[in-house]
Scaffold this active site. Structure first.
Site, mmCIF file in Angstrom:
data_model
loop_
_atom_site.group_PDB
_atom_site.id
_atom_site.type_symbol
_atom_site.label_atom_id
_atom_site.label_comp_id
_atom_site.label_asym_id
_atom_site.label_seq_id
_atom_site.Cartn_x
_atom_site.Cartn_y
_atom_site.Cartn_z
ATOM 1 N N CYS A 143 38.695 45.811 36.468
ATOM 2 C CA CYS A 143 37.835 44.940 36.291
ATOM 3 C C CYS A 143 39.015 43.907 36.396
ATOM 4 O O CYS A 143 40.337 43.691 35.833
ATOM 5 C CB CYS A 143 37.108 44.634 34.682
ATOM 6 S SG CYS A 143 36.735 43.556 34.496
ATOM 7 N N CYS A 178 36.324 40.873 42.176
ATOM 8 C CA CYS A 178 35.959 40.963 41.260
ATOM 9 C C CYS A 178 34.990 42.378 41.529
ATOM 10 O O CYS A 178 34.531 42.560 42.440
ATOM 11 C CB CYS A 178 34.442 40.061 41.126
ATOM 12 S SG CYS A 178 33.345 40.950 39.582
HETATM 13 N N1 DGL Z 1 33.816 43.623 37.498
HETATM 14 C C1 DGL Z 1 34.550 42.949 37.037
HETATM 15 C C2 DGL Z 1 35.593 41.703 37.328
HETATM 16 O O1 DGL Z 1 36.240 42.871 38.257
HETATM 17 C C3 DGL Z 1 34.338 42.048 35.418
HETATM 18 C C4 DGL Z 1 33.194 40.701 36.026
HETATM 19 C C5 DGL Z 1 32.762 40.085 34.829
HETATM 20 O O2 DGL Z 1 32.580 40.839 33.563
HETATM 21 O O3 DGL Z 1 32.760 39.185 34.501
HETATM 22 O O4 DGL Z 1 36.531 40.535 37.077
#
Ligand code: DGL
Length: 283
Positions: A70, A206
């Site tokens: 993440c 993301c």
């Molecule tokens: N998938 C995550 C990232 O890479 C988080 C997205 C989120 O929860 O806003 O930032």
């Protein structure tokens, strides 16, 4: 023992899928903090607390290393946790544990330089500049991590982040392709207007966006290099575990998927992306 993978939701599955390929016999435990997703619009301190809670949960389940799949958690919380929480936590549980992220591997992949490299800022004459566009959450964009870390290593790369608030949430909710296409096209256009041209390279900063990499590829001009974060992370972890044999990742090929949200089958796009029906158990 196992390798833990953490994300606010389904985005980290993009990294997890690649880790399954590379570490076939390892035991992998995935935790999605869907009760608190999305993280991208949250305050920094909240992101730190939620990330720490997720790591603890995975260590309780037997993880020896947790990968923050993440960008939001990694850019906001990782350094803090490594410096202020992990040393005491390691002592408390009395076994080697670590938390790793995906920013370092991504920066290494974009710049072609190892993390410990720092460019001579005064020596080099810069002939041409390539533009790197980073599509990410608002929290990641605000951290400016990609701008700062790429600039340290490559002054011939100009980095522009485009926050896409709401996009991870739409993917999490299983929004239809047509709706996602409109949102992605709007962000690609907004970035182009801001830079004055399209980027030469794009980072899907993301992990949720890797699930819709096809939509980004269609919205960007043909030939744009899109950095593949899951591959970069898996490459870096292979090198890391070759050096750090103290971490036991298990050997029975166990796959568990936990969620703090509603357990059960995941949406069609996730299943399609994953290549098999995927169901989460309650954490
Ligand atoms: N998938 C995550 C990232 O890479 C988080 C997205 C989120 O929860 O806003 O930032």
């Amino acid at each position: 023992m196992a390798l833990g993978v953490f994300d606010s939701g389904v985005g980290g599955l993009t990294v997890h899928r690649e880790l399954v390929r590379r570490f076939e016999s390892a035991d992998l435990i995935y935790l999605a903090d869907q009760a608190k997703a999305p993280y991208g619009g949250r305050l920094g301190e909240e992101i730190v607390d939620l990330t720490r809670a997720g790591c603890e949960r995975l260590f309780d389940e037997g993880a020896s290393v947790v990968v923050l799949a993440c960008n939001t958690a990694a850019s906001i919380a990782l350094r803090r946790l490594q410096q202020t929480w992990l040393p005491g936590y390691r002592e408390k549980i009395g076994r080697p544990v670590n938390v790793l992220g995906l920013i370092v591997p991504t920066i290494e992949s974009v710049t072609g330089q190892p993390w410990d490299y720092e460019a001579d800022r005064h020596g080099e004459k810069i002939e041409a500049v390539d533009v790197v566009g980073v599509f990410c959450t608002a929290a990641t964009a605000m951290s400016r991590v990609y701008e700062i870390e790429i600039d340290k290593r490559r002054q011939d790369l100009a980095v522009f982040s485009e926050a896409c608030p709401g996009l991870a949430g739409l993917i999490e909710l299983g929004a239809p392709t047509e709706e996602l296409e409109v949102v992605v096209r709007d962000h690609v256009d907004a970035l182009r207007r801001r830079i004055g041209r399209h980027p030469d390279q794009a980072i899907l900063g993301c992990t949720h966006y890797a699930i819709i990499a096809d939509i980004f590829a269609r919205a960007l001009p043909e030939g744009t290099r899109v950095i593949d974060q899951p591959t970069a992370v898996a490459d870096a972890l292979e090198r890391y575990f070759a050096r750090h044999t103290e971490y036991d990742l298990g050997s029975s090929g166990l796959r568990r998927f936990l969620t703090t949200g509603a357990p059960g089958p995941q949406g069609d796009r996730v299943t399609q992306f994953w290549g098999a029906p995927l169901s989460f158990e309650a954490s």
